[in-house]
Each structure stands twice: as C-alpha cells, then as structure tokens.
Design a protein around this motif. Structure first.
Motif, mmCIF file in Angstrom:
data_model
loop_
_atom_site.group_PDB
_atom_site.id
_atom_site.type_symbol
_atom_site.label_atom_id
_atom_site.label_comp_id
_atom_site.label_asym_id
_atom_site.label_seq_id
_atom_site.Cartn_x
_atom_site.Cartn_y
_atom_site.Cartn_z
ATOM 1 N N MET A 32 65.223 56.049 27.227
ATOM 2 C CA MET A 32 63.978 56.150 26.487
ATOM 3 C C MET A 32 62.835 55.663 27.371
ATOM 4 N N VAL A 33 61.703 56.371 27.322
ATOM 5 C CA VAL A 33 60.529 55.934 28.076
ATOM 6 C C VAL A 33 59.721 54.996 27.183
ATOM 7 N N ASN A 34 59.581 53.767 27.641
ATOM 8 C CA ASN A 34 58.822 52.797 26.860
ATOM 9 C C ASN A 34 57.332 52.969 27.163
ATOM 10 N N PHE A 35 56.693 53.843 26.387
ATOM 11 C CA PHE A 35 55.277 54.147 26.641
ATOM 12 C C PHE A 35 54.380 52.930 26.517
ATOM 13 N N ALA A 36 54.871 51.892 25.879
ATOM 14 C CA ALA A 36 54.043 50.697 25.705
ATOM 15 C C ALA A 36 54.093 49.783 26.927
ATOM 16 N N HIS A 37 54.887 50.140 27.929
ATOM 17 C CA HIS A 37 55.104 49.217 29.050
ATOM 18 C C HIS A 37 53.816 48.913 29.820
ATOM 19 N N GLY A 38 52.969 49.914 30.002
ATOM 20 C CA GLY A 38 51.683 49.688 30.679
ATOM 21 C C GLY A 38 50.833 48.677 29.917
ATOM 22 N N ASP A 39 50.942 48.690 28.614
ATOM 23 C CA ASP A 39 50.149 47.780 27.800
ATOM 24 C C ASP A 39 50.748 46.381 27.772
ATOM 25 N N ILE A 40 52.053 46.323 27.990
ATOM 26 C CA ILE A 40 52.696 45.016 28.151
ATOM 27 C C ILE A 40 52.169 44.372 29.444
ATOM 28 N N PHE A 41 52.046 45.195 30.474
ATOM 29 C CA PHE A 41 51.444 44.756 31.751
ATOM 30 C C PHE A 41 50.029 44.208 31.509
ATOM 31 N N MET A 42 49.247 44.936 30.723
ATOM 32 C CA MET A 42 47.881 44.514 30.396
ATOM 33 C C MET A 42 47.899 43.170 29.666
ATOM 34 N N PHE A 43 48.814 43.029 28.720
ATOM 35 C CA PHE A 43 48.896 41.782 27.963
ATOM 36 C C PHE A 43 49.249 40.609 28.871
ATOM 37 N N GLY A 44 50.144 40.869 29.804
ATOM 38 C CA GLY A 44 50.515 39.832 30.769
ATOM 39 C C GLY A 44 49.305 39.367 31.550
ATOM 40 N N SER A 45 48.470 40.325 31.928
ATOM 41 C CA SER A 45 47.264 40.003 32.676
ATOM 42 C C SER A 45 46.326 39.138 31.825
ATOM 43 N N PHE A 46 46.109 39.546 30.600
ATOM 44 C CA PHE A 46 45.226 38.789 29.708
ATOM 45 C C PHE A 46 45.761 37.381 29.437
ATOM 46 N N LEU A 47 47.085 37.289 29.260
ATOM 47 C CA LEU A 47 47.658 35.964 28.982
ATOM 48 C C LEU A 47 47.475 35.045 30.186
ATOM 49 N N GLY A 113 37.756 41.656 23.288
ATOM 50 C CA GLY A 113 36.651 42.606 23.461
ATOM 51 C C GLY A 113 37.018 43.731 24.405
ATOM 52 N N THR A 114 36.130 44.700 24.522
ATOM 53 C CA THR A 114 36.460 45.883 25.327
ATOM 54 C C THR A 114 35.982 45.744 26.765
ATOM 55 N N GLU A 115 35.218 44.695 27.052
ATOM 56 C CA GLU A 115 34.619 44.609 28.400
ATOM 57 C C GLU A 115 35.601 44.102 29.455
ATOM 58 N N MET A 116 35.187 44.217 30.708
ATOM 59 C CA MET A 116 36.002 43.725 31.820
ATOM 60 C C MET A 116 35.778 42.234 32.004
ATOM 61 N N ILE A 207 43.611 39.678 39.599
ATOM 62 C CA ILE A 207 42.932 38.949 40.684
ATOM 63 C C ILE A 207 42.462 39.925 41.767
ATOM 64 N N TYR A 208 43.317 40.884 42.091
ATOM 65 C CA TYR A 208 43.035 41.831 43.185
ATOM 66 C C TYR A 208 41.748 42.608 42.918
ATOM 67 N N TYR A 209 41.625 43.147 41.720
ATOM 68 C CA TYR A 209 40.418 43.921 41.386
ATOM 69 C C TYR A 209 39.371 43.068 40.678
ATOM 70 N N ASN A 210 39.721 41.798 40.455
ATOM 71 C CA ASN A 210 38.857 40.885 39.718
ATOM 72 C C ASN A 210 38.396 41.500 38.392
ATOM 73 N N ALA A 211 39.317 42.121 37.694
ATOM 74 C CA ALA A 211 38.970 42.754 36.420
ATOM 75 C C ALA A 211 40.191 42.835 35.520
ATOM 76 N N VAL A 212 40.006 42.372 34.287
ATOM 77 C CA VAL A 212 41.053 42.479 33.266
ATOM 78 C C VAL A 212 40.414 43.123 32.046
ATOM 79 N N TYR A 213 41.008 44.177 31.527
ATOM 80 C CA TYR A 213 40.424 44.856 30.360
ATOM 81 C C TYR A 213 41.525 45.566 29.570
ATOM 82 N N PRO A 214 41.288 45.810 28.280
ATOM 83 C CA PRO A 214 42.364 46.282 27.396
ATOM 84 C C PRO A 214 42.995 47.621 27.773
#
Ligand SMILES: Nc1ncnc2c1ncn2[C@@H]1O[C@H](COP(=O)(O)OP(=O)(O)OP(=O)(O)O)[C@@H](O)[C@H]1O
Ligand SMILES: [Mg+2]
Lengths: 290, 241
Positions: A32-47, A113-116, A207-214
């Motif tokens: 199964m392709v876990n389509f949510a995996h990219g968003d798990i990555f995003m959550f990790g970044s935010f946390l 929020g939606t911003e970077m 850190i690399y792109y100095n940007a975290v966003y949803p």
C-alpha cells in the motif's frame, strides 16, 4: 562546478532516500502507498521547530523528540486509518491515506498557520571549504546524519532478529505469522521507523531551506515516492539508491540544463528506468511464488 | 503413541471463502505421537483445514481444540506458541533470506540461544544438504531443498504438532523418500504429524491413521492399513482398478 553540484545533489538525495524508506517499508509489507507519508515528514519538521523555538531545546534533542513523537503519530495513523481496512479492497486504504494527508495538512495549518516559518538555529549557516567544494555546515550534518541513519537501518534489518523478522514479514505476511511473528507488531514497527526517519529528514530540510510550512510534504513526498519506485518499491537498499540517484540527477540536470526542467529530468529518468526494469533498479518481481 | 491422549480435536468444523463453503462439518482427532494422513482430491479442502488450524483462515462454525483448550479464535502467532508448526503448501520459505536466517525465523518464538544453535546443527544432520547451503538464499535452492528447509524451519519452533501440506509435491521420488524418512524420524522423536498428501501410497505407508476428504467433507476414515484396502481409496487414490 561538477563536484559542487554532485555534493548538492547528494545532499538532497539522502533526504529523498530517508523519506523514500518510509514509503518502501510500508509498501513492502502492506502493498500500500501511504500517501500521508509526505505529511508525516512535514509534521516531523514542525515538531522539531516547536521543540526548538518554544521549548528552547538543543538541536539534538529536537531530533530525538520529534523522531519519537512522529513515529508515534505514524503508528497511530496505521492503527486508526489503515488497519481496520486491511481486508477491504486495495483502493480503500489508499483513499483513507488521502484523507489522512488532508487531515494532517489542515491540522498543521490550524496549529501553525499557512505561512513559512524560518528555522531558529544558528547551526548550519557556516561553511567549510575542501578544495574546490564548499560544504555548508547543514550539508555536512545532512550527509553525516543520513548516512548514520541509513547504516543503522541496514544493520538493524540484516543483523538483528527483529529486523530479519521485519524482512520476512515483507516477503510474506502469512508465512511470517506461521513463524510465530506478530505481524501487526512488524507493521507498526515499519510505520514507526519510517516516520522517525521522515521526521529527521523534515528537520534537516527545515534548516537547509530555512522554511517550514504545512504543504512542504507535498513535493518532498512526490519526489521521495518517485525515488522509492526508481530504486524498486519494497526494497530498502533500493530506496536508498533511488533517493541518492534522483537527487544527484535532478541537481546535475538543473545545473547543466536548466532548473526549470528539474522535475522533467527526474520523471524522464524514472520512465526510462521503468521501461527497462519495470520493477525498479533493485525491485523484485514477485518474491513469493505461492 | 499408545498413550491415547488426544492432542488435536476438530469438531464440526465449517469454513467458507466468501459465501462458498470449502470445509463442511469436519471432525478429526489426532492422538499424541500419531502420524495422521489427510488425503483427498484437488480442491477437497485439505489445505483449508490446515490453514484453519493455524489461524490463517477463520472457522465459520465448529471448534478446534489443542491439548484440551480451544484455539479456534487465537491469532496465528499464538497458535505457534502453543506448539503447532505449519509447513505450508508450496513450502513458503523466505526467498530472500539465507538458509540460516530461515532457520532462525523458525525459532522466532524461542529465546534459548544455545539450544537454538544446537537445534540448527541437528537440522543439518537431519538434512545434510542444508548444511552445505547454509549461507545460500533460500529462493535459489531447488524445490526439494526448499521443502527440507521448510520442514527444518518448522521444527526449529520445537512443535508438539507438525502440519505438513503436500511435502512431496513436485519432487523426484528419491527426494520424496528422503523427506518421508525425515518425517518418520521426527515423529519417532515425539512430534505428532498431520500430513496432507496427494501421494496416497507414501502417506498411508507412513501414517497410523487416515482421513479421506471429498468436496469439503470427510468421507472415509480409519487405520492406515484399513484404508489401503478400502475399495474407494484403492480405486480413486491408489490407482488400482
Ligand atoms: N483463498 C481462497 N479464496 C476462495 N476460494 C478458495 C481459496 N482457497 C481455496 N479455495 C477453494 O476452497 C476449496 C478447497 O480448497 P483447498 O485449497 O483447501 O483444497 P485442497 O484439498 O488443499 O486442494 P489441493 O489438493 O489442490 O491442494 C476449493 O474449491 C478452492 O477453490
Ligand atoms: Mg492444498
């Protein structure tokens, strides 16, 4: 110039590889392709960002805690959104995964929020020059940490009993169960490890792109999934190889042809590889003949 | 084998795939120390019976008891822990793991490392071919070697009951003999065996008792000797007219 681009490509390539591992481990077992995996990555970044910015933790603690929390999120997602659907038609868990993806993005937007957001670390901004190549500190961190994580995963799946059981489970869920392996535990473990690796990748990208966003998980997810397919989805070394290859090719293509064509180049490579080897570079056709 | 203690007891078992019944009202008993043969034509439900014992498919009716306690609703890994090992149809070795890794997976439920190492050596003396190939990937071995590995791997769990699903399938007569010799020797060491076979002759020669299945039901049962002389078994399964 070439070596510099190679290093830049490797940097993004190992990131792709870390994220691709999560796709491939889950696919290996559940098909199964876990389509949510990219968003798990995003959550990790935010946390990670949260632990550093609001709780003023040092970077290494942010890595550890974000990896732990994100792996818990991954395990819960599987338990709540995928496991009840395991015997359903194959399309059903995919739709559920899209739902989870939307949910995670909306939740992140609600919370942050939606911003970077810039990443509040002094680390990683300095540079080190070796011959004609300039490494930024964050590049060194990315290369070294990713290498350690991948080596660790490799040793885990090849040298330990639990790791071997996880590979056995990905070869056949039924036959693994006949060994007395609790296959649900192995599935949870695949989600936990994949999510923890994605969280580490998320912080490094932040850190690399100095940007975290949803919505940062969207492109990262697509690229990493491409890398997993390129390497042979289901194969752990394949995901590592596919990620690195994709990062390098994309970067060299961007440097020597045009950055406009980066995605075109990577997808062209993907299509060519799949035409020659439909299972990806290290993919297996069908491991169990039964 | 004369103890007469019931090890496995299947009562009125029914199993369906979707709406289609594959096993209907099956009753079967296996006593401690026995080899019981379960024979029958293609699609008669033999594999389904074994898969239901191991918990891979669920009974729609009836129950299965092992050593007196019910195991019908247990998860597969719990059933292995109770002492039942299943060598599936088609062998089911882990193709990308080495012979040694496959054997270690067989011992997954055990923690006694030293004893596991000894048992691996014992498997190598039971099937010397495996010793020569211990670092070879299982998927690259011949069918006979894979069958030996599958049996050895199941034994690594130190089961009380071994379920074998067509161990002779697709193998040369010489290899079949070797495998049956191993089954007998394992049985002599105290492991009970439920043996599903198409090779009726070999199965009845090895077994104490047998059951014959047809379209999901047991149609004939009895001592192996009796079955060899049974008219139905003779014509349908032993090819004598
Ligand atoms: N996964 C499945 N889904 C649907 N039907 C199945 C499934 N597995 C088996 N069946 C059906 O159930 C019946 C019994 O099959 P089973 O495999 O138990 O028979 P068998 O006696 O082991 O046959 P064989 O000697 O060919 O191995 C058959 O009619 C078969 O088509
Ligand atoms: Mg069968």
């Amino acid at each position: 110039m070439f070596l510099q681009q190679l290093v830049n490509g490797l940097t993004i390539g190992v990131i792709y590889a870390l994220i691709a591992l999560g796709y491939t481990m889950v696919y290996g077992i559940l098909k199964m392709v876990n389509f949510a995996h990219g968003d798990i990555f995003m959550f990790g970044s935010f946390l990670g960002l949260f632990f550093m910015k609001h709780l003023h933790m040092p970077l290494y603690l942010a890595f550890l805690l974000s990896a732990a929390a994100t792996s818990a999120i991954g395990v819960v997602i599987e338990r709540v959104a995928y496991r009840p659907l395991r015997t359903a038609d194959r399309i059903v868990p995919l739709i559920s995964a899209l739902g989870v993806s939307t949910f995670l993005v909306s939740l992140a937007q609600k919370l942050w929020g939606t911003e970077m957001h810039p990443f509040p670390t002094a680390f990683g901004r300095g540079t080190v020059t070796v011959g004609s190549i300039t490494f930024s500190e964050i590049q060194i961190l990315i290369l070294v940490l990713s290498f350690i994580l991948m080596l660790g995963l490799h040793l885990f799946v090849t040298r330990t009993k639990t790791g071997t059981a996880m590979r056995a489970t990905s070869m056949s869920l039924t036959n693994a169960a006949l060994m007395g392996i609790n296959t649900n535990h192995m599935i949870s473990l695949a989600f936990a490890i994949g999510s923890a690796l994605a969280a580490c990748a998320g912080i490094m990208v932040g850190i690399y792109y100095n940007a975290v966003y949803p919505t940062m998980g969207y492109m990262a997810g697509i690229n990493a999934f491409t890398a997993a397919v390129l390497g042979g989805i289901g194969s752990i070394p394949g995901a590592m190889l596919g990620g690195i290859l994709l990062g390098v090719v994309e970067n060299l293509g961007g440097a020597y042809i045009s950055t406009q064509y980066q995605s075109v180049i990577s997808f062209t490579i993907l299509i060519i590889v799949l035409m020659i080897r439909p299972t990806g570079i290290l993919g297996k056709k069908d491991i169990n003949k039964v | 084998m004369t103890e007469n203690r019931v090890l496995l007891e299947i009562n009125d078992l029914c199993v369906k795939y979707g709406a289609i019944p594959a096993v209907k009202q099956v009753n079967l008993r296996l006593y401690q120390g026995e080899i019981v043969a379960l024979i029958g034509t293609n699609g008669s439900g033999k594999t389904t019976v074994l898969r239901t014992i191991s918990g891979i498919v669920r009974a729609s009716q009836g129950n299965i008891r092992f050593e007196g306690s019910e195991i019908t609703k247990l998860e597969p890994h719990r059933i292995v822990q109770r002492g039942i090992s299943h060598v599936p149809e088609g062998r089911g070795v882990f193709a990308d793991l080495t012979v040694l890794e496959n054997l270690k997976m067989g011992a997954y439920i055990r923690k006694d490392k030293a004893a596991i190492r000894q048992d691996i050596e014992q498997m190598f003396s039971l099937f010397p071919r495996l010793a020569e190939r211990k670092n070879q990937l299982a998927g690259t071995m011949s069918g006979g070697e894979q069958q030996m590995l599958a049996i050895a791997r199941a034994l690594m769990a130190r089961p009380k009951l071994l379920l074998l699903d067509e161990p002779s399938m697709g193998l040369a007569p010489l290899i079949v003999k070797e495998i049956f010799r191993a089954i007998r020797s394992v049985n002599r060491e105290g492991v009970s065996v439920l043996l599903v076979e198409q090779n009726t002759k070999m199965a009845l020669a090895a077994a104490n008792r047998g059951y014959v299945m047809e379209t999901g039901s047991i149609v004939v049962q009895g001592d192996a000797e009796e079955l060899k002389n049974n008219a139905v078994v003779k014509t349908v399964y032993l090819g004598m007219h």
